[in-house]
Design a protein around this motif. Structure first.
Motif, PDB file in Angstrom:
ATOM      1  N   LEU A 188       2.852  83.011  50.779  1.00  0.00           N
ATOM      2  CA  LEU A 188       2.292  84.423  50.411  1.00  0.00           C
ATOM      3  C   LEU A 188       2.420  84.731  48.793  1.00  0.00           C
ATOM      4  O   LEU A 188       3.309  84.204  47.984  1.00  0.00           O
ATOM      5  N   THR A 189       1.415  85.444  48.357  1.00  0.00           N
ATOM      6  CA  THR A 189       1.417  85.748  47.024  1.00  0.00           C
ATOM      7  C   THR A 189       2.299  87.003  46.913  1.00  0.00           C
ATOM      8  O   THR A 189       3.043  87.499  47.855  1.00  0.00           O
ATOM      9  N   ARG A 239       4.964  91.607  49.076  1.00  0.00           N
ATOM     10  CA  ARG A 239       5.380  93.106  49.212  1.00  0.00           C
ATOM     11  C   ARG A 239       4.822  93.849  50.652  1.00  0.00           C
ATOM     12  O   ARG A 239       5.507  94.588  51.023  1.00  0.00           O
ATOM     13  N   ALA A 240       3.866  93.615  50.926  1.00  0.00           N
ATOM     14  CA  ALA A 240       3.126  93.974  51.927  1.00  0.00           C
ATOM     15  C   ALA A 240       3.787  93.644  53.443  1.00  0.00           C
ATOM     16  O   ALA A 240       4.224  94.479  54.052  1.00  0.00           O
ATOM     17  N   ALA A 241       4.414  92.453  53.296  1.00  0.00           N
ATOM     18  CA  ALA A 241       5.229  92.123  54.499  1.00  0.00           C
ATOM     19  C   ALA A 241       6.534  92.535  54.565  1.00  0.00           C
ATOM     20  O   ALA A 241       7.193  93.012  55.743  1.00  0.00           O
ATOM     21  N   GLU A 242       7.143  92.948  53.412  1.00  0.00           N
ATOM     22  CA  GLU A 242       8.307  93.700  53.218  1.00  0.00           C
ATOM     23  C   GLU A 242       8.216  95.084  53.766  1.00  0.00           C
ATOM     24  O   GLU A 242       8.845  95.670  54.628  1.00  0.00           O
ATOM     25  N   SER A 260       8.663  98.641  60.663  1.00  0.00           N
ATOM     26  CA  SER A 260       9.230  98.166  61.938  1.00  0.00           C
ATOM     27  C   SER A 260      10.406  98.405  62.101  1.00  0.00           C
ATOM     28  O   SER A 260      10.952  98.142  63.298  1.00  0.00           O
ATOM     29  N   GLY A 261      11.394  98.927  61.368  1.00  0.00           N
ATOM     30  CA  GLY A 261      12.844  99.218  61.586  1.00  0.00           C
ATOM     31  C   GLY A 261      13.856  98.328  60.735  1.00  0.00           C
ATOM     32  O   GLY A 261      15.088  98.595  60.663  1.00  0.00           O
ATOM     33  N   LEU A 262      13.284  97.341  60.053  1.00  0.00           N
ATOM     34  CA  LEU A 262      14.312  96.277  59.462  1.00  0.00           C
ATOM     35  C   LEU A 262      14.103  96.708  57.837  1.00  0.00           C
ATOM     36  O   LEU A 262      13.346  96.498  57.250  1.00  0.00           O
ATOM     37  N   SER A 263      15.202  97.372  57.513  1.00  0.00           N
ATOM     38  CA  SER A 263      15.236  97.920  56.327  1.00  0.00           C
ATOM     39  C   SER A 263      15.182  96.921  55.105  1.00  0.00           C
ATOM     40  O   SER A 263      15.691  95.609  55.404  1.00  0.00           O
ATOM     41  N   LEU A 264      14.769  97.324  53.901  1.00  0.00           N
ATOM     42  CA  LEU A 264      14.653  96.383  52.684  1.00  0.00           C
ATOM     43  C   LEU A 264      16.245  95.969  52.547  1.00  0.00           C
ATOM     44  O   LEU A 264      16.417  94.875  51.991  1.00  0.00           O
ATOM     45  N   ALA A 265      17.079  97.049  52.675  1.00  0.00           N
ATOM     46  CA  ALA A 265      18.526  96.494  52.136  1.00  0.00           C
ATOM     47  C   ALA A 265      19.081  95.518  53.081  1.00  0.00           C
ATOM     48  O   ALA A 265      19.598  94.403  52.656  1.00  0.00           O
ATOM     49  N   GLU A 266      18.635  95.341  54.479  1.00  0.00           N
ATOM     50  CA  GLU A 266      19.015  94.438  55.387  1.00  0.00           C
ATOM     51  C   GLU A 266      18.406  93.050  54.918  1.00  0.00           C
ATOM     52  O   GLU A 266      18.786  91.906  54.863  1.00  0.00           O
ATOM     53  N   GLY A 269      13.309  87.051  58.244  1.00  0.00           N
ATOM     54  CA  GLY A 269      12.953  88.170  59.375  1.00  0.00           C
ATOM     55  C   GLY A 269      11.449  88.717  58.978  1.00  0.00           C
ATOM     56  O   GLY A 269      11.058  89.592  59.700  1.00  0.00           O
ATOM     57  N   LEU A 270      10.770  88.134  58.187  1.00  0.00           N
ATOM     58  CA  LEU A 270       9.673  88.684  57.652  1.00  0.00           C
ATOM     59  C   LEU A 270       8.536  88.009  58.604  1.00  0.00           C
ATOM     60  O   LEU A 270       8.616  86.806  59.042  1.00  0.00           O
ATOM     61  N   SER A 271       7.550  88.916  58.845  1.00  0.00           N
ATOM     62  CA  SER A 271       6.420  88.146  59.829  1.00  0.00           C
ATOM     63  C   SER A 271       5.515  87.855  58.579  1.00  0.00           C
ATOM     64  O   SER A 271       4.517  88.868  58.084  1.00  0.00           O
TER      65      SER A 271
END
Length: 453
Positions: free
Chosen positions: A10-11, A16-19, A25-31, A200-202
């Motif tokens: 990924l570039t 950033r788009a994946a994050e 989807s409910g998975l926070s950036l903090a997590e 956990g990124l897609s």
């Protein structure tokens, strides 16, 4: 140097788009940061074997990953020091810093190193080279091993700019996906061994590192024509065409014909034909693919051979001067030919002038323009398809940097195409075969060794 096989790339924009998609989807950036920091701590624990660790934290989220890792390692009883360039500047990094209860040193010239140094200064978002004063400080830091978080600080994560890292990593932990810097020179040299942490990124897998491709044995009903009949058209330098024909035979083609005056057949199993039979052989319904270009000089004779091959409708591997000869028609008839182009750096620049961006960007632009799969050769070979798929083949083997090895690769591509594989899959299989065969031979390799026993 190693790289995970078949891993997504990924570039920085795609990352950033994946994050953002994770957050929706409910998975926070903090997590995500907590998972990333935990993965860094786990790897530091394994490679550091409990020795003291110095973690260098930058102002952004890469530094936030470092603070999380420091806390996690300290909880395991590791002697951890943290040195920061400046205080955190993002909300996530500030929150991670607040949970670190130890001291924070200033990252300054002459500071004491550690057996393991974790580089969490700058991630993929770096927009300029590291300042010379900081570079000198980092270069003078004593450490037995360097672990880089996501990318070594100082490199361009997208692989566009040729920046280098003051701290060359022994191990780099890619977070969520590989980045172009992990597979493109010169940055890839600074990454050392690359490991991938699933946080956990897609990730979109259209771009990937070269997957493991194991040669498939012919089934019980196979015969020489079902395994693929290939025609290699020779030119003024018959040795190059002989290497291509030999590469095709060794890569699994069932029937190889070498066409051209003065053809040098490397094995008795390869059929030699006078150049006058070229047109008739192109009309053979059993013929699966044609390789043209190895050993050819640019000119009218090559142009006529290329035009006949294009007229035949057969799958094509175009190398060297044949690429430029075929390109106008490939562009005009885009999508009508199953073709692989195999340029090295100089050939690519002549055929596709003016392209910009990373090597991946340029390979994709060439594939889109030509409608063909492009194998952009080099130590950091990139395979690109017109539909946007990419496979990056770093690291290859430096022993392939000798005359004739590209001719063998062209033949291997022809072998894969001749048995009916799609051009992108054929290109990946051929590149994987080429690298694996060279690696087995090792020091002293010449192209002839690739087609030997």
């Amino acid at each position: 140097m190693t790289i995970p096989a078949g891993a997504p790339i990924l570039t920085s924009d795609a990352m950033r788009a994946a994050e953002a998609a994770c957050a929706e989807s409910g998975l926070s950036l903090a997590e995500l940061m907590e998972r990333a920091g935990a993965a860094v701590a786990d790897l530091a624990w394994r490679i550091g074997a409990g020795a003291p660790v110095l973690i260098l934290c930058g102002p952004g989220n890469n530094g936030g990953d470092g603070y999380v890792a420091a806390r996690r390692l300290a909880e395991r009883g590791v002697a951890v020091r943290v040195a920061a360039l400046v205080p955190p500047t993002t909300d996530l990094a500030r929150a991670a810093r607040a949970r670190w209860t130890g001291a924070v040193e200033a990252l300054a010239p002459g500071m004491k190193g550690a057996p393991l140094v974790v580089d969490a200064l700058f991630g993929v978002g770096l927009s300029r080279p590291i300042a010379s004063e900081l570079s000198k400080t980092l270069e003078g830091l004593e450490a037995r091993r360097i672990l880089a978080v996501d990318v070594p600080s100082g490199v361009d994560g997208d692989g566009v700019e040729p920046w280098r890292a003051p701290l060359k990593a022994d191990v780099t932990l890619a977070l969520g996906a590989l980045k172009p810097a992990h597979v493109l020179l010169p940055a890839a040299r600074d990454c050392g061994t690359v490991r991938l942490a699933n946080i956990g990124l897609s990730a979109d897998a259209r771009w990937q590192s070269l997957p493991i491709i194991k040669p498939s044995a012919p089934d019980a009903a196979a015969h020489k024509f079902s395994r693929g009949m290939l025609l290699v058209r020779g030119g003024a330098m018959p040795g190059a065409a002989a290497l291509a024909a030999g590469g095709a035979a060794r890569a699994g083609a069932g029937y190889v014909v070498l066409s051209g005056a003065g053809a040098q057949v490397p094995f008795a199993a390869i059929i030699a034909e006078d150049g006058a039979a070229y047109g008739a052989r192109l009309g053979d319904k059993r013929l699966g693919a044609v390789v043209i270009g190895p050993g050819h000089n640019a000119g009218a004779a090559l142009g006529a051979d290329v035009a006949a091959a294009l007229d035949s409708g057969k799958a094509l591997v175009l190398d060297a001067a044949a690429i430029e000869a075929a390109l106008p028609r490939l562009i005009d008839e885009r999508g009508q030919h199953r073709a692989i182009l195999t340029p090295h750096e100089g050939e690519f620049a002549r055929a596709f002038p003016g392209l910009t961006g990373s090597k991946i960007d340029r390979a994709l632009a060439a594939a889109e323009q030509s409608g063909a799969v492009v194998i952009y050769k080099g130590a950091d070979t990139v395979i690109a398809a017109p539909d946007g798929r990419v496979a990056a083949a770093w690291p290859g083997t430096p022993w392939l940097a000798s005359a004739g090895t590209g001719d063998v690769l062209a033949g291997a591509c022809g072998a894969m195409l001749a048995r009916g594989e799609g051009a992108f899959d054929a290109a990946m299989a051929a590149v994987r075969w080429h690298i694996a065969r060279a690696a087995r031979i090792g020091p002293g390799l010449i192209a002839d060794d690739l087609i030997g026993t």
